[in-house]
Design an enzyme around this catalytic site. Structure first.
Site, mmCIF file in Angstrom:
data_model
loop_
_atom_site.group_PDB
_atom_site.id
_atom_site.type_symbol
_atom_site.label_atom_id
_atom_site.label_comp_id
_atom_site.label_asym_id
_atom_site.label_seq_id
_atom_site.Cartn_x
_atom_site.Cartn_y
_atom_site.Cartn_z
ATOM 1 N N ASN A 120 -2.262 2.142 5.546
ATOM 2 C CA ASN A 120 -1.319 1.112 5.107
ATOM 3 C C ASN A 120 -0.972 0.294 6.336
ATOM 4 O O ASN A 120 -0.433 0.833 7.304
ATOM 5 C CB ASN A 120 -0.065 1.788 4.523
ATOM 6 C CG ASN A 120 1.087 0.817 4.341
ATOM 7 O OD1 ASN A 120 0.878 -0.381 4.192
ATOM 8 N ND2 ASN A 120 2.300 1.328 4.365
ATOM 9 N N GLY A 121 -1.305 -1.006 6.313
ATOM 10 C CA GLY A 121 -1.002 -1.848 7.470
ATOM 11 C C GLY A 121 -2.173 -2.772 7.758
ATOM 12 O O GLY A 121 -3.037 -2.988 6.898
ATOM 13 N N ARG B 66 4.236 -0.503 -4.474
ATOM 14 C CA ARG B 66 3.852 -0.986 -3.151
ATOM 15 C C ARG B 66 2.528 -1.740 -3.153
ATOM 16 O O ARG B 66 2.102 -2.273 -2.132
ATOM 17 C CB ARG B 66 3.751 0.192 -2.175
ATOM 18 C CG ARG B 66 5.037 0.972 -2.033
ATOM 19 C CD ARG B 66 4.853 2.150 -1.110
ATOM 20 N NE ARG B 66 4.588 1.704 0.239
ATOM 21 C CZ ARG B 66 5.525 1.391 1.126
ATOM 22 N NH1 ARG B 66 6.787 1.505 0.796
ATOM 23 N NH2 ARG B 66 5.207 0.982 2.331
ATOM 24 N N TRP C 237 -2.518 -2.815 -1.761
ATOM 25 C CA TRP C 237 -2.210 -4.246 -1.833
ATOM 26 C C TRP C 237 -3.166 -4.896 -0.840
ATOM 27 O O TRP C 237 -3.076 -4.672 0.359
ATOM 28 C CB TRP C 237 -0.755 -4.501 -1.442
ATOM 29 C CG TRP C 237 -0.322 -5.914 -1.659
ATOM 30 C CD1 TRP C 237 0.152 -6.460 -2.822
ATOM 31 C CD2 TRP C 237 -0.310 -6.967 -0.691
ATOM 32 N NE1 TRP C 237 0.456 -7.787 -2.631
ATOM 33 C CE2 TRP C 237 0.180 -8.127 -1.333
ATOM 34 C CE3 TRP C 237 -0.666 -7.060 0.662
ATOM 35 C CZ2 TRP C 237 0.331 -9.341 -0.685
ATOM 36 C CZ3 TRP C 237 -0.528 -8.274 1.306
ATOM 37 C CH2 TRP C 237 -0.032 -9.400 0.635
ATOM 38 N N HIS D 77 16.618 -36.798 -4.735
ATOM 39 C CA HIS D 77 15.710 -37.257 -3.678
ATOM 40 C C HIS D 77 14.292 -36.762 -3.903
ATOM 41 O O HIS D 77 13.567 -36.502 -2.954
ATOM 42 C CB HIS D 77 16.248 -36.799 -2.318
ATOM 43 C CG HIS D 77 17.636 -37.279 -2.066
ATOM 44 N ND1 HIS D 77 17.930 -38.592 -1.802
ATOM 45 C CD2 HIS D 77 18.827 -36.624 -2.108
ATOM 46 C CE1 HIS D 77 19.243 -38.725 -1.663
ATOM 47 N NE2 HIS D 77 19.800 -37.534 -1.850
ATOM 48 N N GLU E 225 17.205 -18.260 -6.032
ATOM 49 C CA GLU E 225 16.859 -16.902 -6.461
ATOM 50 C C GLU E 225 16.393 -16.908 -7.917
ATOM 51 O O GLU E 225 15.445 -16.201 -8.281
ATOM 52 C CB GLU E 225 18.075 -15.985 -6.251
ATOM 53 C CG GLU E 225 17.953 -14.563 -6.744
ATOM 54 C CD GLU E 225 16.831 -13.748 -6.109
ATOM 55 O OE1 GLU E 225 16.200 -14.207 -5.156
ATOM 56 O OE2 GLU E 225 16.572 -12.639 -6.612
ATOM 57 N N LYS F 225 6.140 -4.671 -3.439
ATOM 58 C CA LYS F 225 7.581 -4.593 -3.193
ATOM 59 C C LYS F 225 7.912 -4.559 -1.708
ATOM 60 O O LYS F 225 8.854 -5.161 -1.255
ATOM 61 C CB LYS F 225 8.139 -3.338 -3.865
ATOM 62 C CG LYS F 225 9.610 -3.179 -3.652
ATOM 63 C CD LYS F 225 10.328 -2.852 -4.922
ATOM 64 C CE LYS F 225 11.809 -3.073 -4.812
ATOM 65 N NZ LYS F 225 12.189 -4.455 -5.057
ATOM 66 N N LYS G 263 12.785 -15.595 -9.130
ATOM 67 C CA LYS G 263 12.628 -14.542 -10.156
ATOM 68 C C LYS G 263 11.659 -15.017 -11.229
ATOM 69 O O LYS G 263 10.786 -14.274 -11.663
ATOM 70 C CB LYS G 263 13.968 -14.183 -10.823
ATOM 71 C CG LYS G 263 14.928 -13.393 -9.991
ATOM 72 C CD LYS G 263 14.633 -11.916 -9.892
ATOM 73 C CE LYS G 263 13.766 -11.567 -8.724
ATOM 74 N NZ LYS G 263 14.288 -11.568 -7.415
ATOM 75 N N GLU H 18 8.054 -15.038 -9.931
ATOM 76 C CA GLU H 18 7.520 -13.692 -9.698
ATOM 77 C C GLU H 18 7.102 -13.013 -10.996
ATOM 78 O O GLU H 18 6.063 -12.367 -11.064
ATOM 79 C CB GLU H 18 8.601 -12.799 -9.049
ATOM 80 C CG GLU H 18 8.885 -13.093 -7.606
ATOM 81 C CD GLU H 18 10.021 -12.211 -7.067
ATOM 82 O OE1 GLU H 18 9.815 -11.557 -6.051
ATOM 83 O OE2 GLU H 18 11.106 -12.188 -7.670
ATOM 84 N N CYS I 39 0.834 -1.185 0.000
ATOM 85 C CA CYS I 39 0.000 0.000 0.000
ATOM 86 C C CYS I 39 0.881 1.251 0.000
ATOM 87 O O CYS I 39 1.791 1.377 0.811
ATOM 88 C CB CYS I 39 -0.969 0.101 1.178
ATOM 89 S SG CYS I 39 -2.168 -1.233 1.208
HETATM 90 C C1 G6P Z 1 8.831 -8.658 -1.138
HETATM 91 C C2 G6P Z 1 9.502 -8.297 -2.447
HETATM 92 C C3 G6P Z 1 10.778 -9.113 -2.621
HETATM 93 C C4 G6P Z 1 11.685 -8.918 -1.421
HETATM 94 C C5 G6P Z 1 10.972 -9.249 -0.117
HETATM 95 C C6 G6P Z 1 11.793 -8.826 1.091
HETATM 96 O O1 G6P Z 1 8.333 -9.939 -1.211
HETATM 97 O O2 G6P Z 1 8.634 -8.518 -3.540
HETATM 98 O O3 G6P Z 1 11.451 -8.693 -3.803
HETATM 99 O O4 G6P Z 1 12.811 -9.729 -1.566
HETATM 100 O O5 G6P Z 1 9.735 -8.538 -0.042
HETATM 101 O O6 G6P Z 1 11.881 -7.428 1.096
HETATM 102 P P1 G6P Z 1 13.011 -6.578 1.761
HETATM 103 O O7 G6P Z 1 12.662 -5.161 1.416
HETATM 104 O O8 G6P Z 1 12.965 -6.835 3.236
HETATM 105 O O9 G6P Z 1 14.316 -6.995 1.172
#
Ligand code: G6P
Length: 611
Positions: free
Chosen positions: A99-100, A27, A73, A507, A484, A606, A488, A491, A2
């Site tokens: 927001n929260g 956000r 969000w 396994h 990672e 994000k 990616k 996502e 948000c």
């Molecule tokens: C969200 C974002 C990710 C990020 C994660 C942790 O899920 O989409 O890209 O890695 O939060 O966020 P931070 O700001 O704590 O690294």
């Protein structure tokens, strides 16, 4: 999670709010809305992205000198017009954005329903707003006092901003747990979740702390605590340029951020690493070096991509510093009653510095006497402020929802910290130390080399974009890079992908392998090379399609793989900084080839400021 923005002053509020919402859309983008306050209080909101709200408002009278906006969000209630913010109070006198999460909203809602309140949305926000209005009516008090009383009963995290039809010259805001920045202009004030909507108007800002209330007029800012005591605002000057938050000719922020990595890694090393003198200068680390060298244990606490950086750092710290390391999902760590001793060091890794799970994990560890070292990107963020010491990653604003440049900057900083601790502790010999300093120093140039592979990776993406699943495998330092890479891809392209240690695939995941399954091997030359070659054979024997990220000149894997991406040679300890980049590009180009909005992938946000 948000985005919120507000303005009060002589300018037209709507264009400022709209532009701010577009900057904060990373956000959350389930719905958006604005409230404009002049002689009346008008609320407009709509499901979907900010552009949809903007289209729906064409031709409307949007004139106002005070207002606020929200990009959502969703937490409580599905994304639709009804649940979009701003919310209006029952009487229509107040409007609020939030927001929260209000954790005790159900109890408050029941109390209000018993008093005859009706709700038009499913949100916790509407409950809090009516709770405030109810207090205002019953106590016959002003909005500021009603907010203060209400917040004493609220459990949860919030930034709220309120407008009152009866006070068109005032905005009230409060914070606990979610971020809020106030921009101070000449006879005007701005409020936002981060500084991006503010920087083109003013560089003077105040970061609001938890349990603080801000009462803003065009030419006055009053900051108070919940006990109604006035506080002196701490005004800081922003070190952020507008260009840093614009796309600068790239199609997407994600691509821009991937291509910024030679510079961001350079910025991260700048002023810290001196290869000729053999020094690493990091004040936050130096001042607390004994805490680190004498640590019984290091616990890396993070979420998402930052958690993957913690996993790479586990290998690095154990190898160089000989300190036992654990890597914890912040959300699990907090709630399982972990054993923490005063001699433990928590390294909290976070791009945004606002991730709620990481914040509560830090608070828990602090209560138990642990020392908190923050590795954070956003300067002045909550995690940076609650840590005992820290090192910023200096990657600049990251706007693409999928983290890229923040990850490689985290790896760079964590490697420098480990080297500094190892040197002080005497667990690394000088030759190896100097060699690794040289390796780090060469990273920006090597990253440039990797980025030259973007065209071949784009072609590769076109070939694999229709895969239903993908497997990512790596060993040692490259195992977290495989995780990672899979993250990616999930996502950005919505393709189901799993990351595994290459040996562990025997396994279970090997059962998935057939001629349709792409298997991405992160297989640069390191001490595990022969072993991973065998793992590739095992996949080939089952007709899996192998895409390998290898070291230039690795003829063995070149011959075995269906496709390969050859990156410059480097020491295995820093190889993840390079091998992560083909993972980012592959996911990016597959997402684009599938026609998705890679900067704003569905359901994600994000900055996750709810637990
Ligand atoms: C969200 C974002 C990710 C990020 C994660 C942790 O899920 O989409 O890209 O890695 O939060 O966020 P931070 O700001 O704590 O690294």
């Amino acid at each position: 999670m948000c985005g919120i923005v507000a303005y009060i002053g002589p300018r037209e509020a709507y264009p400022i709010i709209l532009k701010g919402l577009k900057r904060l859309e990373y956000r959350g983008y389930d719905s958006s809305g604005v409230a404009l306050l002049d002689n009346d209080l008008r609320v407009y909101k709509k499901k979907g992205k900010v552009a949809e709200l903007e289209d729906s408002l064409v031709g409307k009278d949007l004139h106002a000198h005070a207002g606020m906006g929200h990009t959502r969000w969703a937490t409580h209630g599905e994304p639709n017009d009804r649940n979009a913010h701003p919310h209006s109070s029952s009487s229509g006198r107040l409007a609020m954005i939030h927001n929260g999460i209000i954790e005790n909203y159900a109890q408050l809602k029941n109390e209000l329903i018993r008093k005859g309140y009706k709700f038009v949305s499913d949100t916790d926000t509407e409950v809090l707003l009516n709770f405030i209005e109810d207090i205002q009516k019953n106590n016959n008090c002003g909005l500021e006092e009603a907010v203060r009383i209400a917040l004493k009963r609220v459990v949860g995290a919030y930034v709220i901003i309120l407008l009152d039809k009866e006070s068109p010259d005032t905005i009230i805001a409060a914070r606990k747990g979610s971020p809020l920045v106030i921009g101070i202009g000449k006879g005007e004030h701005f409020l936002a979740s981060d500084a991006s909507p503010i920087i083109e108007y003013t560089k003077e800002v105040v970061y609001v702390n938890d349990y603080e209330l801000a009462i803003l007029k065009a030419d006055e800012l009053i900051l108070k605590n919940l006990g109604n005591e006035k506080l002196t605002p701490y005004v800081q000057s922003l070190d952020l340029e507008l260009a840093a938050i614009e796309k600068g000719g790239y199609d997407h922020f994600m691509l821009k951020e991937i291509f910024e990595q030679p510079d961001t890694i350079f910025d991260c090393l700048r002023g810290r690493l001196d290869v000729t003198k053999g020094t690493i200068t990091m004040a936050g680390i130096q001042q607390n070096i004994e805490r680190l060298t004498k640590a019984n244990r290091i616990i890396m606490v993070a979420c998402g991509t930052s958690w993957h950086a913690g996993l790479v750092a586990e290998y690095i710290f154990e190898e160089l510093c000989r300190i036992p390391v654990e890597v914890e999902y912040a959300s699990e760590f907090r709630y399982r009653n972990p054993v923490i001793h005063p001699g433990d060091v928590i390294i909290a890794i976070s791009q945004s510095g606002e991730t709620a799970d990481t914040i509560v994990a830090i608070e828990k560890a602090k209560e138990n006497g642990a020392f908190i070292l923050g590795v954070v990107n956003v300067v002045g963020s909550s995690i940076a402020r609650i840590s005992n010491a820290g090192a910023y990653t200096h990657a600049g604003p990251e706007i693409g929802v999928a983290s890229t440049k923040a990850f490689t900057a985290q790896l760079t900083v964590l490697t420098m910290i480990a080297l500094k601790v190892a040197k002080e502790k005497g667990t690394i010999d000088n030759t190896r130390y100097m060699q690794l300093l040289g390796e780090l120093h060469s990273m920006p140039e090597k990253v440039k080399e990797v980025l030259k592979l973007s065209k071949p990776i784009e072609k590769l993406a076109a070939r694999y974009k229709d895969a239903a699943d993908a497997l990512y495998l790596g060993r040692g330092y490259n195992f977290p890079v495989a995780l990672e890479g899979a993250l990616k891809l999930k996502e950005i392209s919505y393709i189901h992908a799993e990351g595994y240690p290459a040996a562990e695939m025997k396994h279970g995941p090997i059962a998935l392998v057939d001629e349709h399954l792409p298997v991405v091997f992160v297989a640069t030359k390191d001490s595990y090379h022969e072993k991973i070659v065998s793992n590739i054979q095992e996949i080939k024997a089952r007709k899996g399609k192998v895409i390998a990220v290898i070291t230039q000149g690795d003829e063995i894997i070149e011959k075995m793989a269906d496709d390969y991406i050859a990156i410059p040679e480097s020491d295995e300890l820093v190889a993840p900084i390079l091998s992560a980049i083909p993972m980012q590009l592959l996911a990016y180009y597959i997402g684009v080839a599938k026609g998705y909005d890679v900067d704003k992938p569905r359901n994600l946000a994000k900055s996750v400021t709810v637990e």
